[in-house]
Design an enzyme around this catalytic site. Structure first.
Site, PDB file in Angstrom:
ATOM      1  N   LYS A  80     -12.671  10.266   5.131  1.00 40.25           N
ATOM      2  CA  LYS A  80     -11.294  10.186   4.629  1.00 40.25           C
ATOM      3  C   LYS A  80     -10.820  11.570   4.188  1.00 40.25           C
ATOM      4  CE  LYS A  80      -8.555   7.406   1.324  1.00 40.25           C
ATOM      5  NZ  LYS A  80      -8.653   6.474   0.160  1.00 40.25           N
ATOM      6  N   SER A 155      -5.271   2.696   0.404  1.00 32.60           N
ATOM      7  CA  SER A 155      -4.874   3.947   1.018  1.00 32.60           C
ATOM      8  C   SER A 155      -5.745   4.359   2.210  1.00 32.60           C
ATOM      9  CB  SER A 155      -4.927   5.062  -0.012  1.00 32.60           C
ATOM     10  OG  SER A 155      -6.254   5.289  -0.455  1.00 32.60           O
ATOM     11  N   SER A 179      -8.593   0.691  -2.377  1.00 33.56           N
ATOM     12  CA  SER A 179      -8.316   1.462  -1.163  1.00 33.56           C
ATOM     13  C   SER A 179      -9.445   1.470  -0.135  1.00 33.56           C
ATOM     14  CB  SER A 179      -7.968   2.908  -1.519  1.00 33.56           C
ATOM     15  OG  SER A 179      -6.712   2.960  -2.135  1.00 33.56           O
TER      16      SER A 179
END
Lengths: 504, 99
Positions: A80, A155, A179
């Site tokens: 990420k 997210s 997330s």
């Protein structure tokens, strides 16, 4: 050899160890898959072809030389974009960091490199991890592999979509309010948020420091256990890092996969269900409970009355911490610098101009909210009360864990909604995290496992929460549920996803 | 939406050092009003005897060994800066007066 990109990380690790395939072949297969489908999915912000292949070649050389290697050596991973990577662009999904190349690695990246997993690239996310749909990225939406018109969650929608679209067998996520788990739920993948402090936060671009935690994003529970063990453990560079050894998570997943949960007390949280949850989500949840009962678990109902206030407390604590953490984006040391169009060019005015142009809508919204909640005259009523609610939520967890070994709920109240559907209604967007937020407030670990498809044919997630430091229970229960469900489906849930069109 | 909330957003944006254009001020004023009303429920449930929690898994006296480690590479750090010169960050004037 099966299609390399459809194999689990554990299967790939075995094939690599047995010499049936090389890491270069595995890595190239995933790079080819990214080239074929990521134009439509947009899971990646940056792809590291050369670096990944260089690591793969090094692993193959070391293996042929008989060197001792980590079991996952040579299995590629996606990271990420909120996690800093030395020499590889890192933006946290924000235009304010466009083109920034970090001068150091996050501790979890150091561990991945030490174990020699080729890093495929950096995955898309809501800007600074603020969001539940990845629509707040400064670099465009990520699309759900099950239906490209729908959100992949957030997210960490990029990491979830990358593993769901077979672009990577493993990915790293971060979970501040859900997330990792909510994107896993809406993409039919697996995601685990470890106990707070059990995976180092050094090198994570901080959103809310008392809530953030990095963890694994995968297609199977066993793969998540492997990746969690790899990145977990004490780090002197993070003063909130726990000194406890990482539990035997792989062992717990293997034990769970045998299907025996006798002696395990499973608590259904009354407050995480009912109104606001889609009927299909609740139906898959009930069916999963029946499977856990059939595996020998004892299902009990527990009440956590203050969870009703968790969402409100979270949307005060997170913005408050974020408004402080994001003060570092001042246009001085890294990233964007914008000079005011008129008037004196002072540091203060440059900072305001830079942030006005560089931050997106949701980031501005939360910094404004957090600054408001912390400002004179409001602090006690908002931030102070929210911290007290946090205590009440922790007490609810303690009382519940006296009656149950793990707690369970649907991961998210709905399946994936359409891109754009909730973009103009911040409160509706925030409600996606209602079932995942309590865990972050209390620091407890949680996992989301695919539970089937809702009435709209889209994936539903089943959440398991364990007490602090008992992450192994997530893997035991998660793997047992996965095994029971897959024996009913005749294979993984993702096998039911429509095939993505392949670009040539 | 009341002008009170618009003024409040303008005040807070100045504290947060974020330039907002008039459209943003209007939109954020409406949104902040709705969100603040929704999160204000935290004060309904707490009583003075409930302690505040700032950290989920508290630790105390956390130290690492007092041994020197290599710092970040200066050139790599400065390569990411908006402006650098002679091994240093170049920043605008700090104070508003006497340019």
């Amino acid at each position: 050899m099966d299609d390399l990109v459809r194999m689990s990380a554990t299967e790939l690790a075995d094939a690599l160890t047995n010499g049936q395939v090389s890491s270069v072949e595995v890595t190239q297969a995933h790079l080819d898959r990214i080239a074929a489908v990521d134009g439509a999915v947009h899971a990646f912000l940056h792809v590291c072809d050369d670096e990944a292949l260089a690591t793969a070649r090094e692993v193959d050389r070391a293996r042929s030389a008989g060197e001792d290697l980590h079991p996952l050596a040579g299995v590629p991973v996606a990271v990420k974009d909120v996690v800093v990577t030395h020499g590889v662009p890192t933006t946290a999904g924000s235009r304010i960091l466009e083109g920034w190349v970090p001068p150091y690695d996050a501790t979890l990246v150091t561990r991945i490199k030490h174990a020699r997993l080729p890093i495929l690239g950096k995955t898309n996310m809501d800007e600074f991890a603020m969001g539940s749909s990845t629509e707040h990225s400064g670099y465009g939406d990520t699309h759900n592999p099950w239906d490209l018109d729908r959100i992949p969650g957030g997210s960490g929608g990029g990491s979830a979509a990358a593993v769901g679209a077979y672009e990577a067998p493993l990915a790293i996520g971060t979970d501040t309010g859900g997330s990792i788990r909510q994107p896993a739920a809406v993409t039919g993948t697996v995601g685990a948020k470890p106990t707070y402090g059990s995976v180092s936060r050094y090198g994570l671009i901080a959103l809310a420091s008392s809530l953030d935690q990095a963890g694994p994003v995968t297609r199977t529970v066993l793969d998540a256990a492997w990746l969690h063990e790899l990145i977990g453990g004490h780090d002197p560079l993070d003063s909130t890092s726990l000194t406890d050894p990482v539990p035997d998570l792989v062992g717990a997943a293997r034990q769970g996969a045998t299907g025996d949960l006798s002696g395990m007390r499973v608590g259904v949280v009354t407050e995480l269900g009912g109104e606001g949850y889609q009927p299909g989500v609740l139906a898959r949840f009930s069916e999963a409970l029946e499977l856990l009962t059939a595996a020998g678990a004892e299902v009990v109902e527990v009440s956590c009355p203050h969870f009703e206030y968790a969402l409100a407390a979270y949307y005060l604590i997170l913005p408050a911490e974020a408004s402080s953490n994001l003060a570092r984006f001042d246009g001085m040391r890294y990233g964007l610098r914008i000079e005011p169009s008129a008037g004196p060019v002072t540091a203060e005015r440059v900072m305001a101009a830079t942030r006005g142009q560089g931050f997106g809508d949701e980031v501005k919204r939360r910094i404004i909210l957090g600054t408001y909640a912390l400002s004179a005259g409001y602090y006690d009523a908002y931030y102070g009360s929210a911290q007290q609610v946090r205590t009440l939520v922790q007490r609810d967890f303690s009382a519940a864990y006296a009656k149950a070994d793990v707690l369970v709920s649907p991961t998210a109240p709905t399946t994936a909604f359409r891109l754009g559907e909730k973009l103009d209604d911040p409160m509706a967007m925030y409600l996606n995290d209602v079932a995942t937020i309590p865990a972050n407030l209390a620091g407890v670990p949680g996992i989301s496992v695919p539970a089937g498809l809702g009435d709209d044919g889209l994936p539903v997630g089943f959440q398991v929460l364990a007490p602090v430091r008992a992450d192994d229970r997530l893997y035991r229960v998660g793997a047992a549920l996965e095994a029971a469900l897959e024996s009913g489906w005749g294979g993984p849930l993702l096998a039911q996803a429509p095939e993505l069109e392949v670009a040539r | 939406m009341s002008t009170g909330w618009r003024d409040e957003v303008a005040r807070v944006a100045a504290l947060a050092r974020i330039d907002l254009v008039p459209d943003e001020l209007d939109r954020l004023a409406g949104e902040l009003e709705v969100i603040v009303q929704a999160v204000a429920k935290v004060s309904q449930v707490v009583t003075p005897d409930v302690p505040a929690t700032s950290h989920p898994v508290p630790l105390s006296n956390v130290f690492r060994l007092d041994v020197p480690v290599a710092p970040l590479d200066r050139d790599e750090v400065l390569a990411g800066a908006p402006e650098a010169s002679e091994g240093k960050f170049v920043v605008p004037q700090i104070l508003g007066e006497d340019a």
